[in-house]
Design a protein around this motif. Structure first.
Motif, PDB file in Angstrom:
ATOM      1  N   ARG A 165      -2.967   1.265   8.355  1.00  0.00           N
ATOM      2  CA  ARG A 165      -2.890   1.874   7.028  1.00  0.00           C
ATOM      3  C   ARG A 165      -1.700   2.841   6.955  1.00  0.00           C
ATOM      4  NH1 ARG A 165      -8.335   4.192   5.089  1.00  0.00           N
ATOM      5  NH2 ARG A 165      -8.755   1.984   4.882  1.00  0.00           N
ATOM      6  N   ARG A 192      -4.496  -0.638   0.962  1.00  0.00           N
ATOM      7  CA  ARG A 192      -5.783  -0.528   0.263  1.00  0.00           C
ATOM      8  C   ARG A 192      -6.745  -1.640   0.645  1.00  0.00           C
ATOM      9  NH1 ARG A 192      -2.547   0.072  -4.515  1.00  0.00           N
ATOM     10  NH2 ARG A 192      -1.902   2.235  -4.605  1.00  0.00           N
ATOM     11  N   ASP A 220      -0.104  -0.842  -1.456  1.00  0.00           N
ATOM     12  CA  ASP A 220      -0.985  -1.886  -1.981  1.00  0.00           C
ATOM     13  C   ASP A 220      -1.609  -2.708  -0.850  1.00  0.00           C
ATOM     14  OD1 ASP A 220       1.716  -2.663  -1.544  1.00  0.00           O
ATOM     15  OD2 ASP A 220       1.334  -4.558  -2.573  1.00  0.00           O
ATOM     16  N   THR A 259       1.562   2.231   4.565  1.00  0.00           N
ATOM     17  CA  THR A 259       1.779   3.223   3.514  1.00  0.00           C
ATOM     18  C   THR A 259       3.097   3.966   3.684  1.00  0.00           C
ATOM     19  OG1 THR A 259      -0.596   3.503   3.321  1.00  0.00           O
ATOM     20  CG2 THR A 259       0.775   5.217   2.356  1.00  0.00           C
TER      21      THR A 259
END
Length: 72
Positions: free
Chosen positions: A9, A23, A20, A13
């Motif tokens: 993640r 998520r 996107d 990010t």
């Protein structure tokens, strides 16, 4: 598994600038069980060794600083 998801993640990010994709990654949940607590008699029996070998082992571990901190 959760540490890998967190690392991916962060990678998506901040490094790739693709929040996107981050998520879509979800962390897994696992049930938290309470530890088994010994009775007072079991604790006393554990701290009163019967043989010299067990007494020496207990003394060395205590002397080396392997103590349990009391919970508040």
């Amino acid at each position: 598994m959760n540490s890998i998801v967190s690392a991916l993640r962060f990678f998506f990010t901040y490094t790739l600038d693709r929040p996107d994709l981050a998520r879509k990654l979800v962390r897994t949940r696992h049930p938290r069980n309470l530890p088994v607590v010994q009775s007072r008699d079991e604790g006393v029996r554990l701290l009163n060794p019967t043989t010299l070998k067990h007494q020496v082992t207990l003394s060395v571990t205590y002397g080396a600083g392997l103590r349990v901190r009391p919970q508040n």
